[in-house]
Write a protein that holds these residues in place. Structure first.
Motif, PDB file in Angstrom:
ATOM      1  N   GLU B 119       0.812  -1.230   0.000  1.00 52.37           N
ATOM      2  CA  GLU B 119       0.000   0.000   0.000  1.00 52.37           C
ATOM      3  C   GLU B 119       0.844   1.279   0.000  1.00 52.37           C
ATOM      4  O   GLU B 119       0.314   2.375  -0.213  1.00 52.37           O
ATOM      5  CB  GLU B 119      -0.992   0.013   1.175  1.00 52.37           C
ATOM      6  CG  GLU B 119      -0.374   0.018   2.567  1.00 52.37           C
ATOM      7  CD  GLU B 119      -0.135  -1.398   3.107  1.00 52.37           C
ATOM      8  OE1 GLU B 119      -0.043  -2.355   2.311  1.00 52.37           O
ATOM      9  OE2 GLU B 119      -0.036  -1.528   4.350  1.00 52.37           O
ATOM     10  N   ASN B 122       3.520   2.728  -4.160  1.00 52.73           N
ATOM     11  CA  ASN B 122       3.315   3.777  -5.165  1.00 52.73           C
ATOM     12  C   ASN B 122       3.909   5.129  -4.739  1.00 52.73           C
ATOM     13  O   ASN B 122       4.410   5.883  -5.563  1.00 52.73           O
ATOM     14  CB  ASN B 122       1.826   3.927  -5.475  1.00 52.73           C
ATOM     15  CG  ASN B 122       1.609   4.816  -6.682  1.00 52.73           C
ATOM     16  OD1 ASN B 122       2.317   4.674  -7.685  1.00 52.73           O
ATOM     17  ND2 ASN B 122       0.683   5.747  -6.577  1.00 52.73           N
ATOM     18  N   ILE B 170      -0.587   7.504   5.349  1.00 57.80           N
ATOM     19  CA  ILE B 170      -0.859   6.096   5.031  1.00 57.80           C
ATOM     20  C   ILE B 170      -0.546   5.190   6.222  1.00 57.80           C
ATOM     21  O   ILE B 170      -1.334   4.309   6.575  1.00 57.80           O
ATOM     22  CB  ILE B 170      -0.081   5.661   3.770  1.00 57.80           C
ATOM     23  CG1 ILE B 170      -0.627   6.421   2.555  1.00 57.80           C
ATOM     24  CG2 ILE B 170      -0.167   4.139   3.562  1.00 57.80           C
ATOM     25  CD1 ILE B 170       0.139   6.192   1.265  1.00 57.80           C
ATOM     26  N   ALA B 175      -5.634   1.362   6.420  1.00 54.37           N
ATOM     27  CA  ALA B 175      -5.154   0.583   5.276  1.00 54.37           C
ATOM     28  C   ALA B 175      -3.760  -0.012   5.521  1.00 54.37           C
ATOM     29  O   ALA B 175      -3.339  -0.928   4.827  1.00 54.37           O
ATOM     30  CB  ALA B 175      -5.122   1.455   4.014  1.00 54.37           C
ATOM     31  N   TRP B 176      -3.065   0.524   6.501  1.00 48.29           N
ATOM     32  CA  TRP B 176      -1.671   0.104   6.722  1.00 48.29           C
ATOM     33  C   TRP B 176      -1.602  -1.333   7.241  1.00 48.29           C
ATOM     34  O   TRP B 176      -2.174  -1.651   8.280  1.00 48.29           O
ATOM     35  CB  TRP B 176      -1.010   1.055   7.733  1.00 48.29           C
ATOM     36  CG  TRP B 176       0.443   0.761   7.992  1.00 48.29           C
ATOM     37  CD1 TRP B 176       0.997   0.286   9.143  1.00 48.29           C
ATOM     38  CD2 TRP B 176       1.539   0.939   7.082  1.00 48.29           C
ATOM     39  NE1 TRP B 176       2.351   0.160   9.016  1.00 48.29           N
ATOM     40  CE2 TRP B 176       2.709   0.546   7.760  1.00 48.29           C
ATOM     41  CE3 TRP B 176       1.634   1.386   5.763  1.00 48.29           C
ATOM     42  CZ2 TRP B 176       3.970   0.594   7.160  1.00 48.29           C
ATOM     43  CZ3 TRP B 176       2.878   1.426   5.164  1.00 48.29           C
ATOM     44  CH2 TRP B 176       4.031   1.035   5.861  1.00 48.29           C
ATOM     45  N   THR B 177      -0.894  -2.183   6.494  1.00 48.00           N
ATOM     46  CA  THR B 177      -0.753  -3.602   6.879  1.00 48.00           C
ATOM     47  C   THR B 177       0.665  -3.901   7.351  1.00 48.00           C
ATOM     48  O   THR B 177       0.982  -5.054   7.662  1.00 48.00           O
ATOM     49  CB  THR B 177      -1.041  -4.517   5.673  1.00 48.00           C
ATOM     50  OG1 THR B 177      -0.034  -4.290   4.676  1.00 48.00           O
ATOM     51  CG2 THR B 177      -2.424  -4.271   5.081  1.00 48.00           C
TER      52      THR B 177
END
Lengths: 233, 233
Positions: B119, B122, B170, B175-177
Motif C-alpha cells: 500500500e 506507489n 498512510i 489501510a496500513w498492513t
C-alpha cells in the motif's frame, strides 16, 4: 598601516570567536531540545525553534568571512587549513542546530502529551546525555585542538550507535505500547540523535585536519559498518 | 613555462571534471537504489553499496584539489567562488551517495522480501522518479549553470515534501498492513528520500552562489516550514 599578518590574525580571531559562539549555541539548542522532549517543556521547545535562526545566520556570516579571508589574504599551509575547516565546521554546526530544532518541533507538536511512550524514555535520556556531553566537548576541542579529545569524540560515537540500535529492539518487542504516530516519532527522533552524533564526529575530523594536515573525513570500513547499523532494525 | 592563469584553468577544469563525474555517480547510485528497493534487485543493492566507496574517494580528492588550488593560486572573485562552491558541492554529493547507500542497505537486508508493504509502494515509486529526475538535473546544472534550472530545482523540492508527507497519512490509516519493522523501514526510507531532495536543493544553491555571488543557502521561512512538515505525522 597594519601589517597584513596582523590584519589576518585579527580577522581569523573574529571568525574563531563566531565559530565558538556557534558551538555554544548548538550546545544550548540540544540542551533545550532534550528539556522539551523529556519534560514536555513547550517554552524550551519554542526557544530552540526560534533560536535556530541565529545559528543559521552565524553560518552565513562565518562562510562570508572565510571567503573574504581567502580573497584578501590568500592564506597557505596551516592558515589555509584553519579557514577551510572553519567554513566546513560552520555547516556542520548549522546541521546540528537543525537537528536540535527537529527534536523540539516534535516535542511541540505532541505537547502536552510526551512524544515518547514510557518504555523508550530511558533510551532517549541516555542519548540526550550523550549528545549534550559531546556538544560540550566540541566547544573545548575548538579552543584546545587537543588530539586526544578529538580521537575520543570520533571513537566515542559507537556508544551512541549502540544506544540507538536498542530503539528498534524495543519497538519490535511485545513491550512496545506506542501508537503508530509514536512509532513514527520515535524512529525519527532516534535518527535525529544519531545524526547529531555523526555531525560531532565530522566536526572532530575537521579540527583534526587543522592539526594534522590530513583530512580524516573517511574511514570507509568503520563508516560503513556504522551506517549499516543505522538501518538494521 | 605556462602562465599561472593557464595552469589555474587546467586545474580548475580537472576538478570540474571530477565533480561532474561525482554527480554522474550519484545519479547512478540513486537509480540503483530505486531498482533495489522497488524490484528486490539484490545485485543493484550491492553495486550501490560497493560503489559508495568511489563516491567517498571522489569527495576526498576534490577537496584536496580545491585546497591545493587555494594554496597555489590564491583565486579571487568568481574563481574563488567556483573553488569554494566545488568544495561544498563535493560534500553535498557525498551525502547524497550515503543516502542512496542507506536505501540499498535496507533493500539488501529485507531481500528477498520487499522492504515496503504494497500500500506504500506507489508513494516510493513517485519519490524515486522525483529524485532520479533531480539528480539528472544536477548534472545538467553543473555544466550549464542555468539560473532558471537552478530555480526550478530549488522550488521543485516542495513536490517531494508533499509526497513524503503522505507516508505518515498512510501509516496512520487503517489501510496500513505493515509490521513494526516495516513501519520503521518506511519511516527511515521516507526520510532518506526527503533528505536526498534537500541536498539537491543545497547543490542548486551552491551553484547559484557561483553565478550570482550571493549565497542563497537560507530562506528561513521556507526552510522552516519545510522542515516542520518533515516531522508532522
Amino acid at each position: 598601516m597594519k601589517h597584513m599578518r596582523v590584519i589576518f590574525n585579527e580577522e581569523l580571531n573574529q571568525v574563531a570567536d563566531d565559530l565558538d559562539h556557534m558551538a555554544h549555541r548548538v550546545h544550548t539548542a540540544i540542551e533545550g531540545a532534550g528539556q522539551a522532549l523529556l519534560h514536555q517543556d513547550i517554552d524550551a521547545a519554542q526557544q530552540v525553534i526560534d533560536g535556530d535562526l541565529e545559528i543559521d545566520a552565524l553560518e552565513t556570516s562565518i562562510i562570508n568571512q572565510c571567503v573574504q579571508l581567502l580573497a584578501k589574504q590568500g592564506p597557505v599551509a596551516t592558515d589555509l587549513r584553519v579557514v577551510v575547516s572553519t567554513l566546513r565546521l560552520a555547516s556542520t554546526f548549522e546541521r546540528m542546530g537543525d537537528l536540535a530544532r527537529h527534536v523540539a518541533e516534535i516535542a511541540r507538536r505532541t505537547y502536552p502529551q510526551p512524544a515518547l511512550p514510557a518504555e523508550i524514555t530511558n533510551i532517549f535520556v541516555r542519548m540526550q546525555a550523550f549528545v549534550s556531553n559531546v556538544s560540550e566537548q566540541l566547544i573545548t576541542m575548538l579552543s584546545s585542538k587537543d588530539e586526544a579529545l578529538i580521537e575520543r569524540i570520533i571513537t566515542g560515537d559507537d556508544q551512541l550507535d549502540d544506544i540507538h540500535r536498542q530503539i528498534f529492539t524495543i519497538i519490535n518487542s511485545d513491550a512496545w505500547t506506542g501508537s503508530k504516530q509514536q512509532t513514527i516519532d520515535t524512529v525519527l527522533l532516534g535518527r535525529f540523535y544519531e545524526r547529531f552524533g555523526d555531525h560531532a564526529v565530522s566536526a572532530a575530523r575537521r579540527v583534526g585536519y587543522i592539526v594534522s594536515g590530513f583530512d580524516p573525513t573517511k574511514e570507509p570500513q568503520n563508516m560503513h559498518s556504522a551506517h549499516e547499523d543505522t538501518v538494521l532494525g
